[in-house]
Design a protein around this motif. Structure first.
Motif, PDB file in Angstrom:
ATOM      1  N   UNK A  93      29.266  48.464  33.179  1.00 60.05           N
ATOM      2  CA  UNK A  93      30.535  48.297  33.899  1.00 60.05           C
ATOM      3  C   UNK A  93      30.264  47.745  35.300  1.00 60.05           C
ATOM      4  N   UNK A  94      29.243  48.293  35.935  1.00 54.32           N
ATOM      5  CA  UNK A  94      28.893  47.783  37.267  1.00 54.32           C
ATOM      6  C   UNK A  94      28.433  46.330  37.184  1.00 54.32           C
ATOM      7  N   UNK A  95      27.663  45.998  36.144  1.00 52.12           N
ATOM      8  CA  UNK A  95      27.212  44.601  35.978  1.00 52.12           C
ATOM      9  C   UNK A  95      28.418  43.662  35.888  1.00 52.12           C
ATOM     10  N   UNK A  96      29.457  44.139  35.203  1.00 50.79           N
ATOM     11  CA  UNK A  96      30.652  43.303  35.036  1.00 50.79           C
ATOM     12  C   UNK A  96      31.263  42.967  36.394  1.00 50.79           C
ATOM     13  N   UNK A  97      31.377  43.986  37.260  1.00 53.92           N
ATOM     14  CA  UNK A  97      31.918  43.735  38.598  1.00 53.92           C
ATOM     15  C   UNK A  97      30.971  42.860  39.426  1.00 53.92           C
ATOM     16  N   UNK A  98      29.664  43.203  39.379  1.00 56.18           N
ATOM     17  CA  UNK A  98      28.696  42.439  40.164  1.00 56.18           C
ATOM     18  C   UNK A  98      28.742  40.963  39.772  1.00 56.18           C
ATOM     19  N   UNK A  99      28.757  40.706  38.469  1.00 59.47           N
ATOM     20  CA  UNK A  99      28.770  39.329  37.983  1.00 59.47           C
ATOM     21  C   UNK A  99      30.058  38.619  38.358  1.00 59.47           C
ATOM     22  N   UNK A 100      31.157  39.344  38.276  1.00 60.76           N
ATOM     23  CA  UNK A 100      32.461  38.756  38.578  1.00 60.76           C
ATOM     24  C   UNK A 100      32.567  38.404  40.066  1.00 60.76           C
ATOM     25  N   UNK A 115      31.485  50.907  26.857  1.00 58.80           N
ATOM     26  CA  UNK A 115      31.689  49.918  27.925  1.00 58.80           C
ATOM     27  C   UNK A 115      32.963  49.109  27.667  1.00 58.80           C
ATOM     28  N   UNK A 116      33.197  48.774  26.404  1.00 56.86           N
ATOM     29  CA  UNK A 116      34.386  47.997  26.044  1.00 56.86           C
ATOM     30  C   UNK A 116      35.655  48.726  26.479  1.00 56.86           C
ATOM     31  N   UNK A 117      35.678  50.012  26.186  1.00 54.47           N
ATOM     32  CA  UNK A 117      36.839  50.836  26.517  1.00 54.47           C
ATOM     33  C   UNK A 117      37.109  50.808  28.027  1.00 54.47           C
ATOM     34  N   UNK A 118      36.050  51.056  28.797  1.00 55.34           N
ATOM     35  CA  UNK A 118      36.211  51.112  30.255  1.00 55.34           C
ATOM     36  C   UNK A 118      36.574  49.739  30.818  1.00 55.34           C
ATOM     37  N   UNK A 119      35.983  48.691  30.283  1.00 52.59           N
ATOM     38  CA  UNK A 119      36.264  47.348  30.796  1.00 52.59           C
ATOM     39  C   UNK A 119      37.678  46.910  30.423  1.00 52.59           C
ATOM     40  N   UNK A 120      38.122  47.345  29.256  1.00 50.64           N
ATOM     41  CA  UNK A 120      39.498  47.041  28.863  1.00 50.64           C
ATOM     42  C   UNK A 120      40.476  47.677  29.843  1.00 50.64           C
ATOM     43  N   UNK A 121      40.191  48.932  30.200  1.00 51.50           N
ATOM     44  CA  UNK A 121      41.047  49.621  31.180  1.00 51.50           C
ATOM     45  C   UNK A 121      41.010  48.897  32.535  1.00 51.50           C
ATOM     46  N   UNK A 122      39.824  48.471  32.943  1.00 48.63           N
ATOM     47  CA  UNK A 122      39.694  47.754  34.219  1.00 48.63           C
ATOM     48  C   UNK A 122      40.472  46.440  34.170  1.00 48.63           C
TER      49      UNK A 122
END
Lengths: 338, 338
Positions: free
Chosen positions: B154-161, B194-201
């Motif tokens: 989840x953190x990687x997703x934000x960092x990359x974004x 991770x999918x669940x949390x990223x979907x919520x984000x």
């Protein structure tokens, strides 16, 4: 050799499936082929291909498993589907191998539960021959098992090695463990545990284990069998497909730029065709489900006649290789107690 | 903007490193550059490149971390290495970003322990811009973390974004979770969590999460940021490299076959060069270590002057983007409590 074919599976069923099967029967008269599917439709397709040659028969099955069915239960819910009927024929000894271009998930569930795994094998694995520099590499597992234990990986190594040696004729196949570096300390705990056990198997002479291998080296032909959990194996397989497709379209664009580049395309026409051919999954045919008591081959969903014909030959080679006998004979080596 | 450069790291140090740094300084007069390394050697290299231009200075460091050093401890054992001295300068505010073509493992350890992560970030991640159809995709993580939790992903997703948006100028970057199928039930338990949390984000508008993405679609440009554990991310990256290299040599062979094919090669010479250029890591420069308090850029070990020059620009862009400020401002979103 008797090959059972799911005539209703895949995007081009039944016509292309039937055509491929009939071509195989004509090319190799020793093959007996059973086409399973809705009899009238299969017969009509056969008529379009010039009728049923000798050695080819049809078994009726009224249902078809499609993409809307739950893969885990489809074969039970649709008991009279071409896949279920075909696998039951295989199980009953009415054939030596089974080929389907239908749903991968359904085939994996149905194959495992109907044909069953060789006793002691924890999971069936999918093992395509991936085009690489050299002869290609057997990638096991390419997606059937997203979560693996070290024992699964060790079994995959033997399954892939037996398949490469017995069915594909590779001599003393070099087995590599897919990892993110070559050193023995690389990767996660799963890889380190598998590495240790595979090194011992290599030292004992049971396998030709060459150690960890990076994806880059595997694609460049650095080993004959690459052992992976189904998650990273699938990432590797799909990345090869994506990269080949991306580079292919870049090339196409390059050749379309001007009259000069179009002339260039003409001059390398033969080479480009050979190049495309090398990456064409139809040449290989399909992906075996390793670890089952009898050979089950998954052909691409988009298979045309040629892919099916090759899948039939591949099924015959797998049946001839008696992989399950080979596996059973070496089962003790594959029990890790871990 | 002040960029600190490890002048001794990489296969072509110090000459090519120094040359690249000086070229950057000449091209962008606003840049201040500090070259860290054995002063006499660095000065000699600078003399070979026409001397030190304005804005470039040298800081002496007598040791060099090499491949024989243990990556985890090298920066401590060799306190006066160019990498350690350079990172300490960065930490002390004597520069805004650091570039090194030295050992990846050593830079990762040293960067994490000296520069430190942004408070709350669990792991630093390596995030190269991978050449794909379209603009390329930020792959995070590509190998720093072989074992991951859902929180890391989840953190990687934000960092990359943040990196894609702020440093690379991508608008509302599309974030995909690398998986073995697009459906939400696909993959292992790590991916499902991770999918669940990223979907919520995504639903809350914090991220432009487009769901699971297969490697094939990612390579074809289906997203801007691909989130992966370091194991499968590394497999993806290395598979792209291997496939491009394999196909490149097949193409080369094709063009060398006859006078006709050699003529064809001449006719598409420009196109082939552009094609190679597109896959050339030197164009991009290097891989940022995301999640640290200040930008650290890992350049390829084989970097030539051009790669270093581009890495310097990349470092300047990352520093200007103030990623750590962006991360800190959004830290609450990245705490999952899972």
């Amino acid at each position: 050799m008797r090959i059972i074919i799911d005539a209703m599976g895949g995007d081009n069923a039944p016509l292309e499936i039937v055509r491929g099967a009939l071509n195989a029967a004509k090319a190799r008269p020793g093959l007996e082929i059973t086409l399973v599917g809705r009899e009238a439709e299969v017969r009509r397709a056969a008529d379009q291909c010039g009728g049923l040659p000798q050695g080819v028969s049809i078994v009726n099955a009224t249902e078809v498993i499609d993409m809307h069915d739950d893969p885990a239960t489809a074969f039970k819910v649709k008991k009279d589907s071409s896949m279920t009927v075909g696998l039951n024929l295989l199980k009953a000894g009415e054939g030596d191998a089974f080929v389907s271009a239908g749903s991968t998930g359904a085939l994996l569930s149905a194959g495992t539960l109907l044909v069953k795994r060789v006793r002691g094998i924890r999971r069936a694995a999918m093992a395509p021959l991936v085009p690489t520099a050299g002869k290609g590499v057997v990638l096991v597992d390419c997606g059937a098992n997203a979560e693996c234990t070290a024992e699964y990986l060790i079994q995959f190594a033997y399954l892939g090695s037996f398949y490469a040696a017995k069915a594909l004729g590779m001599e003393r196949p070099r087995v590599g463990l897919l990892n993110i570096g070559a050193e023995d300390s690389k990767g996660d705990s799963l890889r380190r545990e598998a590495y240790q056990a595979l090194t011992e198997a290599g030292e004992a002479g049971h396998l030709h284990f060459i150690g960890n291998i990076e994806a880059k080296e595997a694609v460049k032909g650095g080993c004959d069998v690459v052992v992976a959990d189904g998650f990273s194996g699938n990432v590797m397989l799909k990345t090869i497909e994506g990269t080949a497709s991306f580079l292919g379209s870049e090339l196409k664009g390059m050749f379309k730029k001007s009259p000069f580049t179009m002339l260039a395309a003409l001059l390398v026409k033969g080479g480009l065709a050979a190049f495309k051919e090398r990456l064409n999954p139809d040449t290989i045919g399909g992906t075996p489900l390793l670890g089952l008591q009898k050979p089950v081959i998954k052909a691409h969903g988009s298979s045309g006649a040629r892919a099916i014909e090759n899948a039939v030959y591949q099924a015959a080679a797998a049946a001839k290789a008696d992989l399950s006998g080979e596996i059973a004979a070496h089962m003790e080596l594959m029990k890790t107690g871990r």
